[in-house]
Design a protein around this motif. Structure first.
Motif, short mmCIF file in Angstrom:
data_model
loop_
_atom_site.label_atom_id
_atom_site.label_comp_id
_atom_site.label_asym_id
_atom_site.label_seq_id
_atom_site.Cartn_x
_atom_site.Cartn_y
_atom_site.Cartn_z
N PRO A 249 0.81 -1.22 0.00
CA PRO A 249 0.00 0.00 0.00
C PRO A 249 0.84 1.27 0.00
CG PRO A 249 0.01 -1.02 2.18
CD PRO A 249 0.84 -1.91 1.30
N VAL A 250 1.60 1.46 -1.04
CA VAL A 250 2.42 2.67 -1.18
C VAL A 250 2.18 3.28 -2.55
CG1 VAL A 250 4.28 1.93 0.39
CG2 VAL A 250 4.39 1.30 -2.03
N THR A 251 2.49 4.57 -2.67
CA THR A 251 2.30 5.25 -3.95
C THR A 251 3.56 5.06 -4.79
OG1 THR A 251 1.04 6.87 -2.73
CG2 THR A 251 1.67 7.47 -4.97
N THR A 252 3.39 4.70 -6.06
CA THR A 252 4.58 4.51 -6.90
C THR A 252 5.13 5.87 -7.34
OG1 THR A 252 3.52 4.47 -9.07
CG2 THR A 252 3.53 2.40 -7.82
N THR A 253 6.38 5.86 -7.73
CA THR A 253 7.00 7.10 -8.18
C THR A 253 7.06 7.17 -9.71
OG1 THR A 253 9.13 5.98 -7.90
CG2 THR A 253 8.44 7.46 -6.14
N TYR A 254 6.32 6.27 -10.38
CA TYR A 254 6.34 6.29 -11.84
C TYR A 254 5.67 7.55 -12.38
CZ TYR A 254 7.75 1.42 -11.34
OH TYR A 254 8.42 0.28 -10.99
N CYS A 255 6.05 7.96 -13.60
CA CYS A 255 5.49 9.17 -14.20
C CYS A 255 3.99 8.96 -14.49
CB CYS A 255 6.18 9.48 -15.52
SG CYS A 255 7.96 9.62 -15.42
N PRO A 256 3.23 10.06 -14.57
CA PRO A 256 1.82 9.93 -14.94
C PRO A 256 1.69 9.27 -16.31
CG PRO A 256 2.33 12.18 -14.22
CD PRO A 256 3.64 11.44 -14.32
N GLY A 257 0.79 8.30 -16.40
CA GLY A 257 0.53 7.66 -17.70
C GLY A 257 1.46 6.50 -18.02
N CYS A 258 2.46 6.27 -17.18
CA CYS A 258 3.37 5.14 -17.40
C CYS A 258 2.62 3.86 -17.07
CB CYS A 258 4.58 5.30 -16.49
SG CYS A 258 5.57 3.80 -16.32
N HIS B 204 3.91 0.94 -16.18
CA HIS B 204 4.55 0.02 -15.24
C HIS B 204 3.58 -0.39 -14.12
CE1 HIS B 204 8.63 -0.79 -16.31
NE2 HIS B 204 9.05 0.45 -16.28
N GLY B 205 2.78 0.59 -13.64
CA GLY B 205 1.85 0.31 -12.54
C GLY B 205 0.85 -0.78 -12.90
N SER C 274 12.00 0.25 -13.46
CA SER C 274 11.27 -0.67 -12.60
C SER C 274 12.15 -1.37 -11.58
CB SER C 274 10.54 -1.71 -13.45
OG SER C 274 11.46 -2.35 -14.29
N ILE C 275 13.40 -0.92 -11.42
CA ILE C 275 14.22 -1.53 -10.36
C ILE C 275 13.52 -1.33 -9.02
CG2 ILE C 275 15.71 0.51 -9.98
CD1 ILE C 275 18.00 -1.61 -9.48
N LEU C 276 12.77 -0.23 -8.92
CA LEU C 276 12.08 0.03 -7.65
C LEU C 276 10.79 -0.76 -7.50
CD1 LEU C 276 12.84 3.82 -7.23
CD2 LEU C 276 13.84 1.91 -5.99
N SER C 277 10.51 -1.65 -8.44
CA SER C 277 9.29 -2.46 -8.32
C SER C 277 9.27 -3.22 -7.00
CB SER C 277 9.17 -3.44 -9.50
OG SER C 277 10.30 -4.28 -9.55
N HIS C 278 10.47 -3.45 -6.42
CA HIS C 278 10.49 -4.17 -5.14
C HIS C 278 9.93 -3.33 -4.00
CE1 HIS C 278 14.03 -1.90 -3.94
NE2 HIS C 278 14.72 -2.36 -4.96
N ASP C 279 9.81 -2.04 -4.23
CA ASP C 279 9.13 -1.21 -3.23
C ASP C 279 7.62 -1.42 -3.28
OD1 ASP C 279 11.32 -0.06 -2.09
OD2 ASP C 279 11.20 1.84 -3.21
N TYR C 280 7.14 -1.90 -4.42
CA TYR C 280 5.69 -1.95 -4.64
C TYR C 280 5.12 -3.37 -4.62
CZ TYR C 280 7.49 2.41 -6.52
OH TYR C 280 8.18 3.57 -6.68
N MET C 281 5.92 -4.33 -5.09
CA MET C 281 5.43 -5.70 -5.18
C MET C 281 5.63 -6.39 -3.84
SD MET C 281 6.88 -6.84 -8.89
CE MET C 281 6.29 -6.11 -10.42
N ILE D 134 9.00 -5.59 -20.46
CA ILE D 134 8.31 -4.32 -20.71
C ILE D 134 8.96 -3.61 -21.89
CG2 ILE D 134 7.66 -2.09 -19.70
CD1 ILE D 134 6.33 -4.52 -18.30
N ASN D 135 8.27 -3.62 -23.01
CA ASN D 135 8.78 -2.96 -24.22
C ASN D 135 8.10 -1.60 -24.36
OD1 ASN D 135 9.49 -2.10 -26.74
ND2 ASN D 135 8.81 -3.95 -27.84
N ASN D 136 8.87 -0.54 -23.99
CA ASN D 136 8.33 0.82 -24.18
C ASN D 136 9.12 1.57 -25.25
OD1 ASN D 136 10.69 1.37 -22.82
ND2 ASN D 136 9.72 2.26 -21.01
N ALA D 137 9.89 0.83 -26.02
CA ALA D 137 10.59 1.36 -27.19
C ALA D 137 11.57 2.48 -26.88
CB ALA D 137 9.57 1.82 -28.26
#
Ligand code: TPP
Lengths: 248, 359
Positions: free
Chosen positions: A13-22, A24-25, A53-60, A120-123
């Motif tokens: 239950p934390v807020t991700t730091t990803y950019c709006p519209g990304c 990854h979430g 997404s290295i910080l995905s471990h903060d969220y998963m 994750i392919n974001n080109a």
């Protein structure tokens, strides 16, 4: 009242730091929902290499380790050999997997390692600020190709799913996109199958997820979805490339 | 049970790692250490372990990190250019505090170099080829038996400090046959015992505890500084607890040689040769190259005329010898490089010339 949507306990239950519209979430949530539904959350180890997404471990909400850039498939191979009864996955960007870690992903697939890769392919290279990736489309602008990617200089974008589908050990390979609710549902189905293949010990599985990077594409979140649909999907066709009989 | 055998160095080293409790081995072929992956591929599964032939040393070291972060003991081996490729993983494991034991059967360099024995990886091993503030304890055996003992002992040392440990043995040791007493197999620990001993190891949270993370990234500089200072505290303990050396008649020696590994065996014979010519010489044999055993140099008699760093490298160890001698004696160098190994006579002759020039 009937509950129609719940925040998965697979996500912390934390807020991700990803950019709006990304996206990854969304991708994170799909992976975690699948693990919760399969009852695997407590028995899973994830590998998050360098990239946004290295910080995905903060969220998963699973045990996770970081890895050096591109090396997640080697790290996951080591984990899986040590813990043959656990579930293991890597969550990798396209710079990570298709460029610096191309050798590691090919050989993990080639050995038929029993883990699942979410690709994750974001080109584009997100974390380092929008440089060209092997997956950047022809004409697509990047900070290391301001006039757009040129075939003569950088070659054609690499189609990873098609490439890996030629390797016997890669028994499940599917490309999905996160641009519409219907496609998000299909993505979840593919992720679920990829983990089933791992559980059944059938071989290596990969789900390529066409994703957005509004910040480095220089587009709004909504325009990014349109750009994905109009430019990425035609070059990177969606669908299954390999699937064992057992999970069809 | 202990067991006495005549064995080829490389096979004895692999057996020592298995008996020491290494559960996983990841390797890539490179001369002169190929007998190690070959031996592991045959033997490790008999003890419940796993062998993987990696696609490169880069993959091997990262597999080792993955295996070891589950709490299982991992053994790695390679030779000089392969160890160069592993530097990314070594630095990463120091940062993430993951123990592994790695063996370098070193050969002549730089570049691809050759396949004959060398000690020119001294600087790579002791000063680090990876990035950042880190150290790896480095042990330098001089016989097959000592290699076996150091590999066996390195496993709990790596576990205790949660840090990679390296054994630097040259191609000569890997390829020679010598009688060895193999240590007994360490007791196999159950998964539960492993996790109780290594509460940091990842095994899935089992819905019973908070999820755990093994990491190397610290984006906030103040956090990274604190982490590096924590690592430095461990390195300080290693500096106090690990230095190991052997000293041979340094009491009334005119010449004190400093040599490790294969070179120390040649120097021992050179010392006997010099004795027949009326010259007394002694030897300091560092067994740890990092931490360098500086205390050994306090045992040199003030009447000694010269300290000679004797190497299969061009003065790499001499830098540490000079720093340990700290100006108390002149420091000279005798070396061969590129896979060439001097005879004891050659060392004795050059030492005599050095001594005469100083007298
Ligand atoms: C050895 C090494 N080279 C380069 C980098 C710098 N770097 C960090 S993230 C990254 C790009 C990641 O891009 P991608 O894998 O596409 O993931 P995204 O950030 O787009 O999610 C790069 C080049 C690094 N950390 N390590």
């Amino acid at each position: 009242m009937k509950t129609v949507f719940e925040y998965t306990r697979g996500m912390r239950p934390v807020t991700t730091t990803y950019c709006p519209g990304c996206t990854h979430g969304i991708a994170h949530r799909l992976v975690m929902e699948v693990l919760v539904e399969k009852g695997l959350l407590g028995d899973t180890i994830g590998v998050s290499p360098i990239g946004c997404s290295i910080l995905s471990h903060d969220y998963m909400n699973v045990d996770m380790c970081e890895s050096a850039h591109g090396r997640a498939p080697a790290v996951a191979s080591g984990i899986r050999r040590a813990l043959p009864n656990k579930t293991v996955f890597t969550y990798q960007g396209d710079g990570d997997l298709a460029s610096i870690g191309a050798g590691e992903i090919i050989h993990a697939a080639h050995r038929g390692e029993l883990f699942t890769t979410i690709f994750i392919n974001n080109a584009i290279y997100g974390m380092t600020g929008g440089q060209m990736a092997p997956t950047t489309l022809i004409g697509q602008k990047s900070t290391t190709g301001v006039d757009g990617r040129k075939k003569e200089i950088s070659g054609m974008p690499l189609r990873i799913s098609e490439l890996l589908a030629t390797i016997d050990g890669a028994v499940f390979v599917e490309r999905v996109a996160l641009n519409t609710p219907a496609n998000v549902r299909k993505a979840k189905k593919a992720i679920e199958k990829a983990f089933t293949v791992q559980q059944m010990g059938l071989g290596f599985g990969l789900v390529e997820v066409l994703s957005t990077c509004p910040t480095n594409w220089g587009l709004s979140p909504v325009d990014s979805m349109t750009w994905l649909e109009e430019n990425m999907i035609p070059y990177y066709p969606l669908g299954n490339f390999r699937c064992p009989e057992e999970v069809k | 049970m202990e067991e006495k055998k005549l064995m080829k160095g490389n096979e004895a080293f692999a057996e020592a790692a298995i008996r020491g409790g290494c559960h996983l081995y990841f390797g890539y072929p490179i001369t002169p250490q190929n007998e190690i992956p070959e031996y592991m591929s045959r033997e490790l599964s008999k003890h419940g372990g796993s062998f993987v032939q990696a696609e490169s040393e880069l993959a091997a070291v990262n597999m080792a990190y993955g295996g070891a972060l589950t709490g299982h003991n991992v053994f790695l081996s390679s030779s000089s250019p392969g160890i160069a490729l592993m530097q990314e993983g070594i630095s990463f494991m120091c940062s993430a505090e993951i123990p592994v034991v790695m063996l370098n059967i070193s050969r002549g360099g730089p570049g691809v170099g050759g396949i004959q024995p060398g000690q020119a990886d001294y600087r790579q091993a002791t000063k680090g080829g990876g990035n950042g503030d880190y150290h790896v304890p480095v042990f330098a055996p001089a016989s097959v038996q000592e290699s076996v003992d150091l590999i066996y002992d390195a496993i709990p040392i790596a576990e205790r400090y949660r840090n990679p440990v390296m054994i630097l043995a040259d191609g000569m040791l890997g390829q020679m046959m010598e009688p060895v007493t193999l240590p007994e197999h360490r007791a196999v620990r159950s998964e539960a015992e492993l996790l109780a001993e290594k509460p940091w190891a990842l095994n899935g949270h089992g819905d019973k505890r908070e999820r755990m993370v093994i990491q190397s990234l610290h984006l906030k500089p103040e956090e990274l500084e604190a982490h590096n200072m924590h690592l430095e505290e461990k390195y300080q303990s290693m500096r106090k607890e690990l230095p190991k050396y052997q000293i041979k008649n340094c009491k009334d020696a005119e010449i004190v040689f400093v040599a490790f590994g294969t070179m120390s065996r040649i120097v021992n014979e050179a010392i006997d040769q010099l004795k027949t010519e009326g010259i007394t010489a002694g030897l300091i044999r560092p067994i740890t190259l990092w931490p360098f055993p500086e205390a050994a140099f306090d045992e040199i008699d003030p009447s000694t005329k010269v300290v000679i760093s004797t190497e299969l490298a061009i003065g790499q160890m001499m830098e540490d010898v000079k720093s340990a001698v700290a100006g108390r004696f002149p420091v000279e160098l005798i070396y061969r490089t590129g896979g060439m190994v001097p005879t004891p006579m050659e060392v004795a002759r050059r030492a005599k010339q050095i001594l005469e020039a100083i007298r």
